[in-house]
Design a protein around this motif. Structure first.
Motif, PDB file in Angstrom:
ATOM      1  N   THR A 163       6.072  -5.933   8.926  1.00 55.04           N
ATOM      2  CA  THR A 163       5.688  -4.978   7.748  1.00 55.04           C
ATOM      3  C   THR A 163       7.209  -4.535   7.537  1.00 55.04           C
ATOM      4  O   THR A 163       8.209  -4.085   8.103  1.00 55.04           O
ATOM      5  CB  THR A 163       5.080  -3.671   8.161  1.00 55.04           C
ATOM      6  N   VAL A 164       7.725  -4.180   6.043  1.00 54.45           N
ATOM      7  CA  VAL A 164       8.587  -3.519   5.576  1.00 54.45           C
ATOM      8  C   VAL A 164       8.078  -2.264   4.898  1.00 54.45           C
ATOM      9  O   VAL A 164       7.024  -2.344   4.226  1.00 54.45           O
ATOM     10  CB  VAL A 164       9.210  -4.434   4.539  1.00 54.45           C
ATOM     11  N   PHE A 165       8.835  -1.344   4.710  1.00 50.11           N
ATOM     12  CA  PHE A 165       8.601   0.023   4.327  1.00 50.11           C
ATOM     13  C   PHE A 165       9.542   0.494   3.383  1.00 50.11           C
ATOM     14  O   PHE A 165      10.918  -0.016   3.370  1.00 50.11           O
ATOM     15  CB  PHE A 165       8.503   1.174   5.325  1.00 50.11           C
ATOM     16  N   LEU A 166       9.221   1.224   2.423  1.00 47.63           N
ATOM     17  CA  LEU A 166      10.096   1.953   1.634  1.00 47.63           C
ATOM     18  C   LEU A 166       9.797   3.458   1.538  1.00 47.63           C
ATOM     19  O   LEU A 166       8.747   3.969   0.975  1.00 47.63           O
ATOM     20  CB  LEU A 166      10.157   1.409   0.118  1.00 47.63           C
ATOM     21  N   LEU A 207       6.983   9.846  -0.991  1.00 48.38           N
ATOM     22  CA  LEU A 207       5.678   8.493  -0.604  1.00 48.38           C
ATOM     23  C   LEU A 207       6.169   7.587   0.319  1.00 48.38           C
ATOM     24  O   LEU A 207       7.708   7.456   0.086  1.00 48.38           O
ATOM     25  CB  LEU A 207       5.397   7.984  -1.890  1.00 48.38           C
ATOM     26  N   ARG A 208       5.622   6.905   1.051  1.00 46.84           N
ATOM     27  CA  ARG A 208       6.063   5.785   1.811  1.00 46.84           C
ATOM     28  C   ARG A 208       5.170   4.623   1.463  1.00 46.84           C
ATOM     29  O   ARG A 208       4.031   4.358   1.630  1.00 46.84           O
ATOM     30  CB  ARG A 208       5.968   6.368   3.341  1.00 46.84           C
ATOM     31  N   LEU A 209       5.932   3.448   1.017  1.00 47.57           N
ATOM     32  CA  LEU A 209       5.316   2.442   0.742  1.00 47.57           C
ATOM     33  C   LEU A 209       5.298   1.398   1.772  1.00 47.57           C
ATOM     34  O   LEU A 209       6.426   1.689   2.568  1.00 47.57           O
ATOM     35  CB  LEU A 209       5.995   1.808  -0.517  1.00 47.57           C
ATOM     36  N   SER A 210       4.408   0.520   1.968  1.00 46.45           N
ATOM     37  CA  SER A 210       4.303  -0.605   3.071  1.00 46.45           C
ATOM     38  C   SER A 210       4.099  -1.571   2.503  1.00 46.45           C
ATOM     39  O   SER A 210       3.261  -1.849   1.545  1.00 46.45           O
ATOM     40  CB  SER A 210       3.203  -0.093   4.227  1.00 46.45           C
ATOM     41  N   SER A 216       0.973  -1.109  -0.041  1.00 49.11           N
ATOM     42  CA  SER A 216      -0.097  -0.199  -0.007  1.00 49.11           C
ATOM     43  C   SER A 216       0.821   1.177   0.020  1.00 49.11           C
ATOM     44  O   SER A 216       2.211   1.158   0.364  1.00 49.11           O
ATOM     45  CB  SER A 216      -0.905   0.018   1.221  1.00 49.11           C
ATOM     46  N   GLY A 217       0.406   2.409  -0.258  1.00 50.47           N
ATOM     47  CA  GLY A 217       0.857   3.702  -0.259  1.00 50.47           C
ATOM     48  C   GLY A 217       1.407   4.192  -1.423  1.00 50.47           C
ATOM     49  O   GLY A 217       1.897   5.445  -1.417  1.00 50.47           O
ATOM     50  N   GLY A 218       0.966   3.548  -2.657  1.00 50.14           N
ATOM     51  CA  GLY A 218       1.388   4.224  -3.802  1.00 50.14           C
ATOM     52  C   GLY A 218       0.319   5.464  -4.126  1.00 50.14           C
ATOM     53  O   GLY A 218      -0.454   5.644  -3.376  1.00 50.14           O
ATOM     54  N   GLY A 219       0.639   6.118  -5.211  1.00 48.13           N
ATOM     55  CA  GLY A 219      -0.007   7.286  -5.770  1.00 48.13           C
ATOM     56  C   GLY A 219       0.604   8.094  -6.705  1.00 48.13           C
ATOM     57  O   GLY A 219       1.701   7.711  -7.219  1.00 48.13           O
ATOM     58  N   LEU A 220      -0.132   9.286  -7.005  1.00 43.78           N
ATOM     59  CA  LEU A 220       0.598  10.063  -7.663  1.00 43.78           C
ATOM     60  C   LEU A 220       0.964  11.224  -6.785  1.00 43.78           C
ATOM     61  O   LEU A 220       0.469  11.730  -5.878  1.00 43.78           O
ATOM     62  CB  LEU A 220      -0.864  10.870  -8.538  1.00 43.78           C
ATOM     63  N   VAL A 221       2.287  11.692  -7.345  1.00 45.59           N
ATOM     64  CA  VAL A 221       3.179  12.577  -6.781  1.00 45.59           C
ATOM     65  C   VAL A 221       3.541  13.468  -7.580  1.00 45.59           C
ATOM     66  O   VAL A 221       4.293  13.129  -8.720  1.00 45.59           O
ATOM     67  CB  VAL A 221       4.145  12.023  -5.423  1.00 45.59           C
ATOM     68  N   PHE A 267      15.980   6.876  -1.317  1.00 43.36           N
ATOM     69  CA  PHE A 267      15.193   5.907  -0.984  1.00 43.36           C
ATOM     70  C   PHE A 267      15.568   5.602   0.578  1.00 43.36           C
ATOM     71  O   PHE A 267      16.867   5.250   0.436  1.00 43.36           O
ATOM     72  CB  PHE A 267      14.901   5.079  -1.738  1.00 43.36           C
ATOM     73  N   THR A 268      14.833   4.879   1.263  1.00 43.10           N
ATOM     74  CA  THR A 268      15.239   4.234   2.589  1.00 43.10           C
ATOM     75  C   THR A 268      14.362   2.967   2.812  1.00 43.10           C
ATOM     76  O   THR A 268      13.227   3.272   2.926  1.00 43.10           O
ATOM     77  CB  THR A 268      15.253   5.285   3.740  1.00 43.10           C
ATOM     78  N   ILE A 269      14.989   1.931   2.890  1.00 36.94           N
ATOM     79  CA  ILE A 269      13.948   0.564   3.430  1.00 36.94           C
ATOM     80  C   ILE A 269      14.427   0.446   4.855  1.00 36.94           C
ATOM     81  O   ILE A 269      15.219   0.397   5.216  1.00 36.94           O
ATOM     82  CB  ILE A 269      14.526  -0.482   2.453  1.00 36.94           C
ATOM     83  N   SER A 270      13.244   0.014   5.366  1.00 35.70           N
ATOM     84  CA  SER A 270      13.165  -0.161   6.782  1.00 35.70           C
ATOM     85  C   SER A 270      12.283  -1.552   7.412  1.00 35.70           C
ATOM     86  O   SER A 270      11.500  -1.786   6.268  1.00 35.70           O
ATOM     87  CB  SER A 270      12.968   0.646   7.522  1.00 35.70           C
ATOM     88  N   ARG A 271      12.286  -1.990   8.228  1.00 35.70           N
ATOM     89  CA  ARG A 271      11.345  -3.025   8.524  1.00 35.70           C
ATOM     90  C   ARG A 271      10.726  -2.896   9.958  1.00 35.70           C
ATOM     91  O   ARG A 271      11.745  -2.376  10.662  1.00 35.70           O
ATOM     92  CB  ARG A 271      11.984  -4.554   8.246  1.00 35.70           C
ATOM     93  N   ASP A 272       9.757  -3.521  10.409  1.00 35.89           N
ATOM     94  CA  ASP A 272       9.129  -3.528  11.651  1.00 35.89           C
ATOM     95  C   ASP A 272       8.883  -4.939  12.097  1.00 35.89           C
ATOM     96  O   ASP A 272       7.715  -5.302  11.383  1.00 35.89           O
ATOM     97  CB  ASP A 272       8.194  -2.642  11.982  1.00 35.89           C
TER      98      ASP A 272
END
Length: 115
Positions: free
Chosen positions: A77-80, A18-21, A7-12, A67-72
């Motif tokens: 969950t992983v984020f971008l 943007l932050r993807l999850s 989730s988290g995509g869109g138009l920018v 860009f930064t990738i991370s995880r919880d």
């Protein structure tokens, strides 16, 4: 059954963020390497960023510093985090998990960078 839901995509606009999850239903998530890939129209899918189970990260040259990738692991969950977005970042972004016997993929989320 392993499921990955992005989730988290869109138009920018160019220069925006943007932050993807990606939420993963898997008991082995915390031990698994995770990656974000993208595929633009007419191009091959490419690795954008990856993070190991121990937190080691790797980035494509085109996104380093932006860009930064991370995880919880507590939330599977992983984020971008994507900053300073450019038109060439426009693509469908896919979440990937390195499973024990196979890789798993999400359905993808569209990111469009346009004025």
């Amino acid at each position: 059954q392993v499921r990955l839901v992005e989730s988290g995509g869109g138009l920018v606009q160019p220069g925006g963020s943007l932050r993807l999850s990606c939420v993963v239903s898997s008991l082995i998530f915390r031990f698994s390497g995770m990656g974000w890939y993208r595929q633009a129209p007419g191009k091959q899918r490419e690795l954008v960023a990856s993070i190991s189970g121990t937190g080691t990260t790797n980035y494509a040259d085109s996104v380093k510093g932006r860009f930064t990738i991370s995880r919880d692991n507590s939330k599977n969950t992983v984020f971008l985090q994507m900053n300073s977005l450019k038109s060439e970042d426009t693509a469908v972004y896919y979440c990937n998990m390195n499973g024990i016997r196979q890789d798993y993929w999400g359905q993808g989320t569209q990111v469009t960078v346009s004025a």
